[in-house]
Design a protein around this motif. Structure first.
Motif, PDB file in Angstrom:
ATOM      1  N   ALA A  10       0.536  -1.063   0.162  1.00  0.00           N
ATOM      2  CA  ALA A  10       0.063  -0.220  -0.096  1.00  0.00           C
ATOM      3  C   ALA A  10       0.706   1.358  -0.403  1.00  0.00           C
ATOM      4  O   ALA A  10       0.663   2.685  -0.498  1.00  0.00           O
ATOM      5  CB  ALA A  10      -1.189   0.084   1.450  1.00  0.00           C
ATOM      6  N   PHE A  37      -5.157  -0.499  -1.691  1.00  0.00           N
ATOM      7  CA  PHE A  37      -5.399   0.146  -0.651  1.00  0.00           C
ATOM      8  C   PHE A  37      -6.513  -0.721   0.502  1.00  0.00           C
ATOM      9  O   PHE A  37      -7.038  -1.084   1.679  1.00  0.00           O
ATOM     10  CB  PHE A  37      -5.822   1.801  -0.606  1.00  0.00           C
ATOM     11  CG  PHE A  37      -6.100   2.265   0.586  1.00  0.00           C
ATOM     12  CD1 PHE A  37      -5.512   3.478   1.975  1.00  0.00           C
ATOM     13  CD2 PHE A  37      -7.411   2.069   0.963  1.00  0.00           C
ATOM     14  CE1 PHE A  37      -5.268   3.558   2.927  1.00  0.00           C
ATOM     15  CE2 PHE A  37      -7.795   3.078   2.452  1.00  0.00           C
ATOM     16  CZ  PHE A  37      -6.240   3.250   2.800  1.00  0.00           C
ATOM     17  N   LEU A  90      -2.354   2.787   7.256  1.00  0.00           N
ATOM     18  CA  LEU A  90      -3.448   2.870   6.111  1.00  0.00           C
ATOM     19  C   LEU A  90      -4.006   4.470   6.916  1.00  0.00           C
ATOM     20  O   LEU A  90      -4.053   5.247   5.535  1.00  0.00           O
ATOM     21  CB  LEU A  90      -4.282   1.961   6.494  1.00  0.00           C
ATOM     22  CG  LEU A  90      -3.464   0.640   5.824  1.00  0.00           C
ATOM     23  CD1 LEU A  90      -4.944  -1.006   6.037  1.00  0.00           C
ATOM     24  CD2 LEU A  90      -3.243   0.121   4.698  1.00  0.00           C
TER      25      LEU A  90
END
Length: 325
Positions: A135, A145, A179
């Protein structure tokens, strides 16, 4: 005589119980035996001449086959013992090549990603690490993602020795935070791009239409990334409503109000919905007024045409009379 009866009774009991035992065991049967032995034979061949990737697939199949030990106990023991090290070696090799993540499962062609090897072995911390790496290498790839965000789907922790139950696997908070950084950076990028597009909202009517299209596209993309953040896509929605207000404040709203409405529709707040509804009524009224004006103009042209035709006929008749026709 008594011994003979006991012996016959024992034989009868064996005859009655043996088939039921065989029937209850799904691994016992001619087809099952044939399939198991074929799988073991295939493993023996791969162990001699196959590639590491092919061997991993073979080991994985045997390790998960509970029927193999009925026919070859050593094969399954060998598979379970060798699988972890082989998988780690293959995962490291894939990672070294930059194959961090792939959507395809483990394959025998040598193109399996590091993530898939770690995931197949249940080594979730390592699987998380390479998934996060994938990612970060492709931060603008929404598909990668989303795969990283939902990586824990279908995962379970170790089995409880007392209850025998397995609880769903819980991702470390640090993983989610990394993330969220990616999502936040992408959202910021699209919001900044939107600011440039929105500058055209102060131009002519044609420029407003073009600016609205670019602005909304960036707001939608920003909102897609914001959905993974704690506050959601509210910032993009709020800005959309503000852009709609900017358009409505122009001196020519009649020609640009449709652009304001698409902003309000995207904003989707209570106030934005009210503004959009008011615009709908206003545009409907304008449409009816334009239709009525058009009808009047049409009637006026028709009446004028009829007058012109009558005048022409009268002049024609006078001319014919004068010429003696």
């Amino acid at each position: 005589m008594i011994l003979l009866r006991l012996f016959c009774g024992a034989l009868l009991l064996l005859a009655l119980t043996a088939p039921s035992v065989r029937a209850d065991d799904i691994c016992v049967g001619d087809d099952e035996e044939k399939a198991a032995k074929a799988q073991v034979a295939a493993l023996n061949k791969v162990e001699k001449t196959g590639s590491p990737a092919e061997l991993f697939v073979a080991y994985q199949a045997l390790a998960g086959n509970d029927c193999i030990d009925r026919y070859d106990k050593n094969a399954q023991v060998r598979a379970k013992a060798n699988l972890p090290k082989l998988g780690r070696d293959l995962a490291k090799a894939a990672e070294a090549k930059g194959l961090f993540y792939s959507s395809e499962p483990v394959r025998a062609d040598g193109r399996t990603s590091a993530f898939r090897y770690f995931e197949a072995m249940g080594e979730y911390p390592e699987a998380n690490r390479v998934m996060l790496k994938a990612a970060q290498v492709k931060p603008d790839d929404m598909a990668v993602f989303k795969a990283a965000w939902t990586v824990d789907n279908g995962r379970y922790g170790p089995r409880d020795p007392k209850s025998g139950e397995r609880q769903p696997y819980v991702l470390p908070s640090a993983y989610r935070q990394e993330l969220e950084k990616i999502a936040s950076a992408n959202a910021d990028r699209f919001m900044k791009a939107e600011e440039k597009d929105a500058q055209g909202l102060s131009g002519g009517a044609a420029e407003v239409a073009k600016a609205t299209m670019g602005s909304l596209e960036n707001l939608r993309k920003a909102a897609d990334w914001m959905k993974f953040l704690p506050n959601g896509d509210k910032p993009a929605k709020v800005r959309a409503e503000q852009r709609g207000d900017t358009v409505m404040a122009r001196p020519d709203p009649m020609f640009t109000q449709m652009n304001a409405k698409v902003y309000y529709d995207f904003a989707d707040s209570v106030k934005a919905k009210e503004k959009a509804a008011q615009l709908d009524k206003k545009m409907d009224a304008s449409g009816r007024a334009a239709e009525k004006s058009g009808e009047k103009l049409k009637n006026s042209i028709t009446q004028q045409s009829e007058k012109d035709q009558k005048k022409f006929k009268d002049k024609k008749a006078d001319l014919e009379k004068e010429l003696g026709f």
